[in-house]
Write a protein that holds these residues in place. Structure first.
Motif, PDB file in Angstrom:
ATOM      1  N   GLU A 123       0.819  -1.212   0.000  1.00  0.00           N
ATOM      2  CA  GLU A 123       0.000   0.000   0.000  1.00  0.00           C
ATOM      3  C   GLU A 123       0.857   1.267   0.000  1.00  0.00           C
ATOM      4  N   LYS A 124       1.993   1.202   0.698  1.00  0.00           N
ATOM      5  CA  LYS A 124       2.905   2.361   0.735  1.00  0.00           C
ATOM      6  C   LYS A 124       3.494   2.632  -0.644  1.00  0.00           C
ATOM      7  N   GLY A 125       3.667   1.569  -1.446  1.00  0.00           N
ATOM      8  CA  GLY A 125       4.168   1.747  -2.808  1.00  0.00           C
ATOM      9  C   GLY A 125       5.668   1.706  -2.949  1.00  0.00           C
ATOM     10  N   SER A 126       6.387   1.998  -1.879  1.00  0.00           N
ATOM     11  CA  SER A 126       7.858   1.844  -1.871  1.00  0.00           C
ATOM     12  C   SER A 126       8.271   1.643  -0.411  1.00  0.00           C
ATOM     13  N   PHE A 127       9.375   0.929  -0.199  1.00  0.00           N
ATOM     14  CA  PHE A 127       9.800   0.647   1.185  1.00  0.00           C
ATOM     15  C   PHE A 127      11.240   0.144   1.192  1.00  0.00           C
ATOM     16  N   GLU A 128      11.831   0.156   2.378  1.00  0.00           N
ATOM     17  CA  GLU A 128      13.185  -0.385   2.547  1.00  0.00           C
ATOM     18  C   GLU A 128      13.021  -1.847   2.956  1.00  0.00           C
ATOM     19  N   ALA A 129      13.345  -2.758   2.065  1.00  0.00           N
ATOM     20  CA  ALA A 129      12.948  -4.161   2.245  1.00  0.00           C
ATOM     21  C   ALA A 129      13.621  -4.847   3.431  1.00  0.00           C
ATOM     22  N   ILE A 130      14.833  -4.448   3.770  1.00  0.00           N
ATOM     23  CA  ILE A 130      15.536  -5.164   4.850  1.00  0.00           C
ATOM     24  C   ILE A 130      14.956  -4.770   6.211  1.00  0.00           C
ATOM     25  N   ASP A 131      14.938  -3.469   6.490  1.00  0.00           N
ATOM     26  CA  ASP A 131      14.397  -3.040   7.793  1.00  0.00           C
ATOM     27  C   ASP A 131      12.912  -3.357   7.939  1.00  0.00           C
ATOM     28  N   ALA A 132      12.147  -3.057   6.897  1.00  0.00           N
ATOM     29  CA  ALA A 132      10.689  -3.118   7.019  1.00  0.00           C
ATOM     30  C   ALA A 132      10.124  -4.530   6.909  1.00  0.00           C
ATOM     31  N   LEU A 133      10.888  -5.437   6.294  1.00  0.00           N
ATOM     32  CA  LEU A 133      10.358  -6.789   6.103  1.00  0.00           C
ATOM     33  C   LEU A 133      11.331  -7.871   6.580  1.00  0.00           C
ATOM     34  N   ALA A 134      12.521  -7.910   5.982  1.00  0.00           N
ATOM     35  CA  ALA A 134      13.458  -9.016   6.267  1.00  0.00           C
ATOM     36  C   ALA A 134      13.869  -9.060   7.733  1.00  0.00           C
ATOM     37  N   ARG A 135      13.962  -7.886   8.378  1.00  0.00           N
ATOM     38  CA  ARG A 135      14.307  -7.868   9.810  1.00  0.00           C
ATOM     39  C   ARG A 135      13.058  -7.861  10.686  1.00  0.00           C
ATOM     40  N   ALA A 136      12.121  -6.974  10.343  1.00  0.00           N
ATOM     41  CA  ALA A 136      10.949  -6.777  11.213  1.00  0.00           C
ATOM     42  C   ALA A 136      10.190  -8.078  11.450  1.00  0.00           C
ATOM     43  N   PHE A 137      10.019  -8.862  10.399  1.00  0.00           N
ATOM     44  CA  PHE A 137       9.165 -10.043  10.499  1.00  0.00           C
ATOM     45  C   PHE A 137       9.778 -11.161  11.357  1.00  0.00           C
ATOM     46  N   PRO A 138      10.980 -11.684  11.019  1.00  0.00           N
ATOM     47  CA  PRO A 138      11.520 -12.766  11.859  1.00  0.00           C
ATOM     48  C   PRO A 138      11.839 -12.337  13.291  1.00  0.00           C
ATOM     49  N   LEU A 139      12.227 -11.077  13.483  1.00  0.00           N
ATOM     50  CA  LEU A 139      12.509 -10.627  14.850  1.00  0.00           C
ATOM     51  C   LEU A 139      11.252 -10.714  15.706  1.00  0.00           C
ATOM     52  N   GLU A 140      10.131 -10.318  15.141  1.00  0.00           N
ATOM     53  CA  GLU A 140       8.873 -10.376  15.893  1.00  0.00           C
ATOM     54  C   GLU A 140       8.457 -11.827  16.148  1.00  0.00           C
ATOM     55  N   VAL A 141       8.597 -12.671  15.119  1.00  0.00           N
ATOM     56  CA  VAL A 141       8.202 -14.080  15.252  1.00  0.00           C
ATOM     57  C   VAL A 141       9.022 -14.765  16.355  1.00  0.00           C
ATOM     58  N   VAL A 142      10.349 -14.584  16.316  1.00  0.00           N
ATOM     59  CA  VAL A 142      11.213 -15.259  17.299  1.00  0.00           C
ATOM     60  C   VAL A 142      11.008 -14.681  18.696  1.00  0.00           C
ATOM     61  N   ALA A 143      10.864 -13.362  18.782  1.00  0.00           N
ATOM     62  CA  ALA A 143      10.644 -12.739  20.101  1.00  0.00           C
ATOM     63  C   ALA A 143       9.379 -13.290  20.749  1.00  0.00           C
ATOM     64  N   ASP A 144       8.316 -13.402  19.963  1.00  0.00           N
ATOM     65  CA  ASP A 144       7.055 -13.933  20.505  1.00  0.00           C
ATOM     66  C   ASP A 144       7.196 -15.406  20.885  1.00  0.00           C
ATOM     67  N   LEU A 145       7.896 -16.164  20.047  1.00  0.00           N
ATOM     68  CA  LEU A 145       8.051 -17.605  20.264  1.00  0.00           C
ATOM     69  C   LEU A 145       8.815 -17.895  21.562  1.00  0.00           C
ATOM     70  N   ILE A 146       9.962 -17.229  21.726  1.00  0.00           N
ATOM     71  CA  ILE A 146      10.814 -17.511  22.897  1.00  0.00           C
ATOM     72  C   ILE A 146      10.318 -16.768  24.130  1.00  0.00           C
ATOM     73  N   GLY A 147       9.563 -15.694  23.905  1.00  0.00           N
ATOM     74  CA  GLY A 147       9.049 -14.953  25.058  1.00  0.00           C
ATOM     75  C   GLY A 147       9.949 -13.812  25.488  1.00  0.00           C
ATOM     76  N   PHE A 148      10.736 -13.270  24.538  1.00  0.00           N
ATOM     77  CA  PHE A 148      11.604 -12.135  24.862  1.00  0.00           C
ATOM     78  C   PHE A 148      10.772 -10.885  25.104  1.00  0.00           C
ATOM     79  N   THR A 149      11.183 -10.112  26.103  1.00  0.00           N
ATOM     80  CA  THR A 149      10.499  -8.852  26.402  1.00  0.00           C
ATOM     81  C   THR A 149      11.548  -7.774  26.637  1.00  0.00           C
ATOM     82  N   GLY A 150      11.095  -6.526  26.690  1.00  0.00           N
ATOM     83  CA  GLY A 150      11.948  -5.405  27.105  1.00  0.00           C
ATOM     84  C   GLY A 150      13.240  -5.264  26.331  1.00  0.00           C
ATOM     85  N   HIS A 151      14.359  -5.067  27.072  1.00  0.00           N
ATOM     86  CA  HIS A 151      15.640  -4.723  26.429  1.00  0.00           C
ATOM     87  C   HIS A 151      16.163  -5.866  25.567  1.00  0.00           C
ATOM     88  N   VAL A 152      15.783  -7.093  25.865  1.00  0.00           N
ATOM     89  CA  VAL A 152      16.261  -8.237  25.071  1.00  0.00           C
ATOM     90  C   VAL A 152      15.671  -8.148  23.672  1.00  0.00           C
TER      91      VAL A 152
END
Length: 390
Positions: A123-152
């Motif tokens: 929808e945005k039409g352009s984006f920075e693929a590494i920060d906005a997708l390649a990093r954002a997505f797996p970081l969120e998935v793993v953080a939720d899976l392992i239960g990381f919170t806060g500074h970790v």
């Protein structure tokens, strides 16, 4: 019997880690194993030799996966850097939460997350693929899976990258990353069950330790592995998906026409650009490889990317053709140490490919920016200048 051919290549030189494929081709032609005095390693270059060495844990020990003694010492006691029978026990707990059955419960949530994120970027039409997708997505998935919170949660990217950098030789990149990797080691050595979100996989690992399913004081090691080994490589793979689809719109079109090609697409992405550059092993005895002797105690460098482009195994290996579906690619390793998190990585990558192929007709990307890295070969920046929606 003979000694292996030698090459004056520095496997970890900036220009080699940025684009290793010309060097891989040259080394492959020299022989299946090539001695590199510059790095004091024996490099395994061809598909069959790499695969056989990964299966033969008795001759090729994982107690030296890094190319410097400090990192190997720090990794002692982890499943990454141990051999059976210790490895078998540690890995069982690591993979318990990554089994097909355990992952089935995560599938719908991961697919929903990927689709929402891709929809927003389209929808945005352009984006920075590494920060906005390649990093954002797996970081969120793993953080939720392992239960990381806060500074970790905030430090996952820094820590994950550093954990891979310090596996290199004692070069500047390794030296700069030791203190950051040290923060991760320190946190993992003192983490307690109640530092992790309730109901998370991380909590479950502590419960396994409490009931004696794994040795005392190993829960932290296992959590270290989820973060140290799993995050940076998955980020690399997802960045590669976007870059390769942008470069090869005809291949994206194939998946759009036939969604059952999603797994094949990911297999070809992994074969074409291996996320891991070089991985270590130590030979426990004199090993003969096609007539050439690798002496007992020698450090070996396994070159997954060289094996993945071996024309002896894959026809037209330098072409990106997802219909070849290379299910036997080497990027997840093989044998007892085959990537423990590959099921999760597949789930994440398949979800991204599905969402892209459903929502995107074409991606117009600027040139990818890479920075030299010892272990993970990934894209640092990838501007998607225009999205032509489906």
């Amino acid at each position: 019997m003979s000694t292996p051919p030698t090459s004056d290549v520095d496997l970890f030189a900036d220009e080699v880690v940025l684009d290793p494929y010309p060097v891989y081709a040259e080394l492959r032609e020299r022989g299946p194993v090539v001695h590199l005095p510059e790095n004091d390693v024996y490099a395994l270059t061809r598909y069959d030799v790499v695969r056989r060495s990964l299966a033969d844990w008795e001759s090729f020990s994982s107690t030296s996966i890094a190319f410097n003694p400090m990192a190997n010492e720090a990794l002692t006691g982890t499943s990454l850097a141990s051999d059976p029978p210790v490895h078998t026990q540690l890995r069982a707990t690591l993979t318990e939460n990554l089994s097909p059955r355990a992952l089935r419960g995560l599938k719908a949530g991961i697919e929903t997350k990927a689709d929402a994120l891709v929809a927003q970027l389209v929808e945005k039409g352009s984006f920075e693929a590494i920060d906005a997708l390649a990093r954002a997505f797996p970081l969120e998935v793993v953080a939720d899976l392992i239960g990381f919170t806060g500074h970790v949660r905030d430090n996952m990217l820094r820590w994950g990258q550093a954990a891979m950098q310090v596996l290199g030789p004692l070069n500047q990149r390794t030296a700069e990353n030791f203190p950051i990797a040290g923060e991760l080691y320190a946190w993992c050595s003192q983490v307690k069950a109640d530092n992790l979100a309730e109901g998370s996989v991380g909590r479950g690992i502590f419960e396994a330790e409490a009931r004696g399913a794994i040795p005392a004081d190993t829960a932290g090691h296992i959590i270290h592995q989820y973060l140290g080994a799993g995050v940076d490589t998955t980020i690399a793979a997802i960045g590669n998906i976007v870059a390769l689809f942008a470069r090869h719109p005809d291949q994206l079109a194939l998946v759009r026409e036939n969604p059952s090609l999603v797994p094949a697409a990911f297999n070809e992405v992994l074969r074409f650009w291996a996320p891991v550059h070089a991985w270590g092993r130590r030979v426990t005895k004199d090993v003969t490889i096609e007539g050439a002797i690798v002496p007992e105690g020698a450090q070996v460098a396994i070159l997954f990317g060289a094996g993945n482009r071996d024309p002896r195994h894959y026809e037209n290996p330098d072409a990106f053709l997802l219909e070849r579906n290379p299910v036997d690619h080497l990027s997840f390793g093989y044998g007892p140490h085959g990537c423990a998190g590959q099921g999760l990585a597949r789930l994440e990558a398949h979800a991204v490919i599905e969402a892209l192929s459903r929502r995107v007709e074409r991606l117009v990307a600027g040139p990818e920016v890479r920075v030299p890295s010892n272990t993970t070969r990934s894209i640092e920046k990838l501007p998607v200048l225009e999205v032509i929606p489906a």
